[in-house]
Design a protein around this motif. Structure first.
Motif, PDB file in Angstrom:
ATOM      1  N   PRO A   1      18.771  74.797 -31.073  1.00  0.00           N
ATOM      2  CA  PRO A   1      19.378  74.870 -32.409  1.00  0.00           C
ATOM      3  C   PRO A   1      19.178  76.231 -33.068  1.00  0.00           C
ATOM      4  O   PRO A   1      20.051  76.698 -33.810  1.00  0.00           O
ATOM      5  N   ALA A   2      18.040  76.873 -32.807  1.00  0.00           N
ATOM      6  CA  ALA A   2      17.799  78.206 -33.381  1.00  0.00           C
ATOM      7  C   ALA A   2      18.823  79.196 -32.851  1.00  0.00           C
ATOM      8  O   ALA A   2      19.405  79.985 -33.617  1.00  0.00           O
ATOM      9  N   LEU A   3      19.046  79.174 -31.535  1.00  0.00           N
ATOM     10  CA  LEU A   3      20.052  80.070 -30.946  1.00  0.00           C
ATOM     11  C   LEU A   3      21.434  79.774 -31.519  1.00  0.00           C
ATOM     12  O   LEU A   3      22.202  80.700 -31.826  1.00  0.00           O
ATOM     13  N   ALA A   4      21.738  78.484 -31.700  1.00  0.00           N
ATOM     14  CA  ALA A   4      23.046  78.113 -32.252  1.00  0.00           C
ATOM     15  C   ALA A   4      23.219  78.641 -33.668  1.00  0.00           C
ATOM     16  O   ALA A   4      24.319  79.062 -34.063  1.00  0.00           O
ATOM     17  N   LEU A   5      22.126  78.651 -34.451  1.00  0.00           N
ATOM     18  CA  LEU A   5      22.212  79.144 -35.822  1.00  0.00           C
ATOM     19  C   LEU A   5      22.451  80.652 -35.848  1.00  0.00           C
ATOM     20  O   LEU A   5      23.227  81.155 -36.675  1.00  0.00           O
ATOM     21  N   VAL A   6      21.783  81.389 -34.949  1.00  0.00           N
ATOM     22  CA  VAL A   6      22.038  82.831 -34.860  1.00  0.00           C
ATOM     23  C   VAL A   6      23.494  83.075 -34.463  1.00  0.00           C
ATOM     24  O   VAL A   6      24.171  83.947 -35.034  1.00  0.00           O
TER      25      VAL A   6
ATOM     26  N   TYR B   1      14.695  81.454 -37.504  1.00  0.00           N
ATOM     27  CA  TYR B   1      13.289  81.685 -37.178  1.00  0.00           C
ATOM     28  C   TYR B   1      12.416  80.488 -37.551  1.00  0.00           C
ATOM     29  O   TYR B   1      11.363  80.264 -36.933  1.00  0.00           O
ATOM     30  N   ILE B   2      12.827  79.727 -38.543  1.00  0.00           N
ATOM     31  CA  ILE B   2      12.092  78.514 -38.883  1.00  0.00           C
ATOM     32  C   ILE B   2      12.181  77.529 -37.724  1.00  0.00           C
ATOM     33  O   ILE B   2      11.194  76.884 -37.342  1.00  0.00           O
ATOM     34  N   LEU B   3      13.368  77.425 -37.134  1.00  0.00           N
ATOM     35  CA  LEU B   3      13.561  76.538 -35.992  1.00  0.00           C
ATOM     36  C   LEU B   3      12.806  77.039 -34.769  1.00  0.00           C
ATOM     37  O   LEU B   3      12.237  76.244 -34.010  1.00  0.00           O
ATOM     38  N   LEU B   4      12.775  78.359 -34.574  1.00  0.00           N
ATOM     39  CA  LEU B   4      12.013  78.911 -33.447  1.00  0.00           C
ATOM     40  C   LEU B   4      10.535  78.537 -33.566  1.00  0.00           C
ATOM     41  O   LEU B   4       9.906  78.125 -32.592  1.00  0.00           O
ATOM     42  N   ASP B   5       9.976  78.694 -34.765  1.00  0.00           N
ATOM     43  CA  ASP B   5       8.568  78.362 -34.966  1.00  0.00           C
ATOM     44  C   ASP B   5       8.310  76.868 -34.795  1.00  0.00           C
ATOM     45  O   ASP B   5       7.199  76.469 -34.441  1.00  0.00           O
ATOM     46  N   ALA B   6       9.333  76.067 -35.066  1.00  0.00           N
ATOM     47  CA  ALA B   6       9.184  74.611 -34.936  1.00  0.00           C
ATOM     48  C   ALA B   6       9.448  74.137 -33.513  1.00  0.00           C
ATOM     49  O   ALA B   6       9.361  72.931 -33.240  1.00  0.00           O
TER      50      ALA B   6
ATOM     51  N   ALA C   1      15.897  84.902 -29.765  1.00  0.00           N
ATOM     52  CA  ALA C   1      16.075  83.473 -29.503  1.00  0.00           C
ATOM     53  C   ALA C   1      16.210  83.217 -27.998  1.00  0.00           C
ATOM     54  O   ALA C   1      15.651  82.250 -27.471  1.00  0.00           O
ATOM     55  N   LEU C   2      16.922  84.084 -27.307  1.00  0.00           N
ATOM     56  CA  LEU C   2      17.082  83.933 -25.857  1.00  0.00           C
ATOM     57  C   LEU C   2      15.751  84.158 -25.139  1.00  0.00           C
ATOM     58  O   LEU C   2      15.442  83.471 -24.161  1.00  0.00           O
ATOM     59  N   ALA C   3      14.960  85.118 -25.621  1.00  0.00           N
ATOM     60  CA  ALA C   3      13.646  85.356 -25.022  1.00  0.00           C
ATOM     61  C   ALA C   3      12.748  84.128 -25.193  1.00  0.00           C
ATOM     62  O   ALA C   3      11.995  83.764 -24.285  1.00  0.00           O
ATOM     63  N   ALA C   4      12.822  83.494 -26.358  1.00  0.00           N
ATOM     64  CA  ALA C   4      12.025  82.286 -26.586  1.00  0.00           C
ATOM     65  C   ALA C   4      12.409  81.181 -25.614  1.00  0.00           C
ATOM     66  O   ALA C   4      11.572  80.363 -25.212  1.00  0.00           O
ATOM     67  N   LEU C   5      13.677  81.179 -25.217  1.00  0.00           N
ATOM     68  CA  LEU C   5      14.176  80.191 -24.248  1.00  0.00           C
ATOM     69  C   LEU C   5      13.895  80.605 -22.808  1.00  0.00           C
ATOM     70  O   LEU C   5      14.202  79.872 -21.879  1.00  0.00           O
ATOM     71  N   GLY C   6      13.328  81.803 -22.626  1.00  0.00           N
ATOM     72  CA  GLY C   6      13.022  82.277 -21.282  1.00  0.00           C
ATOM     73  C   GLY C   6      14.206  82.836 -20.532  1.00  0.00           C
ATOM     74  O   GLY C   6      14.128  83.042 -19.315  1.00  0.00           O
ATOM     75  N   ARG C   7      15.295  83.138 -21.229  1.00  0.00           N
ATOM     76  CA  ARG C   7      16.509  83.661 -20.579  1.00  0.00           C
ATOM     77  C   ARG C   7      16.457  85.189 -20.593  1.00  0.00           C
ATOM     78  O   ARG C   7      17.077  85.846 -21.428  1.00  0.00           O
ATOM     79  N   ARG C   8      15.700  85.730 -19.669  1.00  0.00           N
ATOM     80  CA  ARG C   8      15.385  87.154 -19.659  1.00  0.00           C
ATOM     81  C   ARG C   8      16.632  88.030 -19.617  1.00  0.00           C
ATOM     82  O   ARG C   8      16.803  88.935 -20.452  1.00  0.00           O
ATOM     83  N   ASP C   9      17.505  87.812 -18.661  1.00  0.00           N
ATOM     84  CA  ASP C   9      18.664  88.699 -18.489  1.00  0.00           C
ATOM     85  C   ASP C   9      19.567  88.665 -19.717  1.00  0.00           C
ATOM     86  O   ASP C   9      20.032  89.718 -20.186  1.00  0.00           O
ATOM     87  N   ALA C  10      19.835  87.458 -20.229  1.00  0.00           N
ATOM     88  CA  ALA C  10      20.689  87.336 -21.412  1.00  0.00           C
ATOM     89  C   ALA C  10      20.026  87.996 -22.621  1.00  0.00           C
ATOM     90  O   ALA C  10      20.693  88.640 -23.441  1.00  0.00           O
ATOM     91  N   ALA C  11      18.699  87.848 -22.732  1.00  0.00           N
ATOM     92  CA  ALA C  11      17.979  88.469 -23.850  1.00  0.00           C
ATOM     93  C   ALA C  11      18.092  89.988 -23.794  1.00  0.00           C
ATOM     94  O   ALA C  11      18.347  90.647 -24.813  1.00  0.00           O
ATOM     95  N   LEU C  12      17.924  90.556 -22.604  1.00  0.00           N
ATOM     96  CA  LEU C  12      18.006  92.018 -22.471  1.00  0.00           C
ATOM     97  C   LEU C  12      19.421  92.521 -22.732  1.00  0.00           C
ATOM     98  O   LEU C  12      19.608  93.603 -23.300  1.00  0.00           O
ATOM     99  N   ARG C  13      20.419  91.733 -22.346  1.00  0.00           N
ATOM    100  CA  ARG C  13      21.812  92.133 -22.650  1.00  0.00           C
ATOM    101  C   ARG C  13      22.040  92.155 -24.163  1.00  0.00           C
ATOM    102  O   ARG C  13      22.698  93.068 -24.684  1.00  0.00           O
TER     103      ARG C  13
END
Length: 374
Positions: free
Chosen positions: A218-223, A208-213, A249-261
């Protein structure tokens, strides 16, 4: 040589208040008392302006706070002539007092962490952060000098949880460097404890620190790293939390379908009994998961988030969980904004701003400012 205190504090990016908090933590560890914050602040100004020498009382506290030697800080003073030095046997000079932990002490430390956690949920990090940081310092010192064994591992688990909590508070207050440092402690302590859950959780929350930055990949990779470490060795509750964190993290990247999965996977993994005494740091049930889904949809600019968020707000109840309610209302404001309902959006944004002021959430204040200026 002039002392280096002003330079070192500037390099750390610490405010005077942050340094004072660390000095108080060091004083508590050494069982000494400091005067008022204003008095300490005047001393800091005097030291850093080079017109006031550092006394013998404050020298070790500054070394503890910065984790640097007196020589590195430029406050060692003039060394005495060699003839004045007493004969010291090297083995005695470097003798260390080791921590002798036991089950009762670990339980007391656990209870203190839990008390801080409960106060944090009600009052927000700004009110309790100084106490949380001092608790982490105490645990860190105990674990570092503890004798090997099960009690050391149990204390390391407590350190991981306390540092992750303090790190989340620091992030909420906008203290990014402190948030990262505390999560690094949490990750290292999780590894020391041998507890798969502690390490997986600390790694994923650090994302979440990386998401805010704005470091989204890298944030998704850490999760993902936390999920890989967890595997099937953690409880269904933590697996559900990790899936939801991945969804965000996927939603922050705009990957809607992957985020919902990922969010659907969290719903599937969530057990009927979402209470797990082994994971006191996790608050996740169907209501919280609905709020999380709404948050992700709001980040994606989806007006459908409103139903999930409104339901979650009703389940939570106003005033019970300060920081969580701020976040939820900001998400509602975003969702109404996406739907084009500016009036309702501003209503929730203003209510969130009021709550953020009480809880000291700089993180949410930034989101609110962006909303109100839109």
């Amino acid at each position: 040589m002039a002392n280096q205190l002003a330079r070192v504090r500037a390099e750390r990016g610490w405010t005077q208040a942050q340094l004072i908090a660390r000095l108080r933590a060091a004083a508590a560890q050494r069982k000494v008392k400091l005067p008022t914050d204003e008095s300490v602040k005047r001393r800091i100004a005097g030291w850093e302006n080079q017109h006031k020498p550092v006394s013998d009382f404050y020298r070790p506290l500054l070394c503890d706070a910065y984790r640097l030697s007196a020589v590195e800080l430029g406050i060692a003073g003039e060394p005495a002539p060699p003839s004045a030095q007493p004969l010291v046997v090297p083995e005695l000079a470097e003798r260390v007092t080791f921590s002798r932990l036991d089950g009762g002490l670990v339980e007391l430390l656990h209870a203190q962490t839990q008390n801080i956690r409960m106060l944090d949920r009600r009052l927000g990090g700004a009110t309790i952060y100084r106490q949380a940081a001092a608790h982490v310092e105490t645990l860190d010192s105990l674990v570092r000098y503890a004798l090997p064994g099960a009690h050391r591992e149990a204390a390391a688990d407590e350190l991981s949880q306390a540092a992750a909590l303090g790190g989340w508070q620091a992030l909420d207050m906008g203290l990014t460097a402190d948030a990262w440092r505390l999560h690094e402690i949490a990750v290292a302590a999780g590894r020391e404890s041998g507890e798969t859950a502690a390490l997986a959780y600390a790694r994923a929350q650090q994302a979440y620190i990386l998401l805010d930055a704005g470091e989204l990949e890298p944030a998704l990779a850490l999760v993902k790293s936390g999920q890989t470490h967890a595997g099937r060795r953690v409880s269904p509750l933590l697996r559900a939390w990790l899936h939801a964190a991945e969804g965000e993290a996927l939603a922050a990247l705009g990957r809607r379908d992957a985020a919902l999965r990922a969010l659907d996977a969290a719903t599937t993994a969530l057990p009927d009994n979402a209470q797990d005494d082994a994971l006191p740091y996790l608050m996740l049930d169907a209501g919280y998961l609905a709020r999380w889904r709404g948050h992700c949809l709001a980040r994606l600019g989806d007006g459908d988030a409103i139903d999930d968020l409104t339901s979650a707000l009703g389940s939570m109840g106003e005033g019970r969980y300060g920081r969580a309610e701020v976040s939820l209302r900001v998400d509602l404001a975003l969702a109404f904004h996406a739907r084009g309902d500016v009036t309702e959006s501003r209503t929730h944004a203003r209510r969130a701003a009021d709550l953020a002021g009480r809880t000291g959430s700089e993180r949410q204040r930034r989101r609110i400012a962006e909303l109100l200026s839109a």
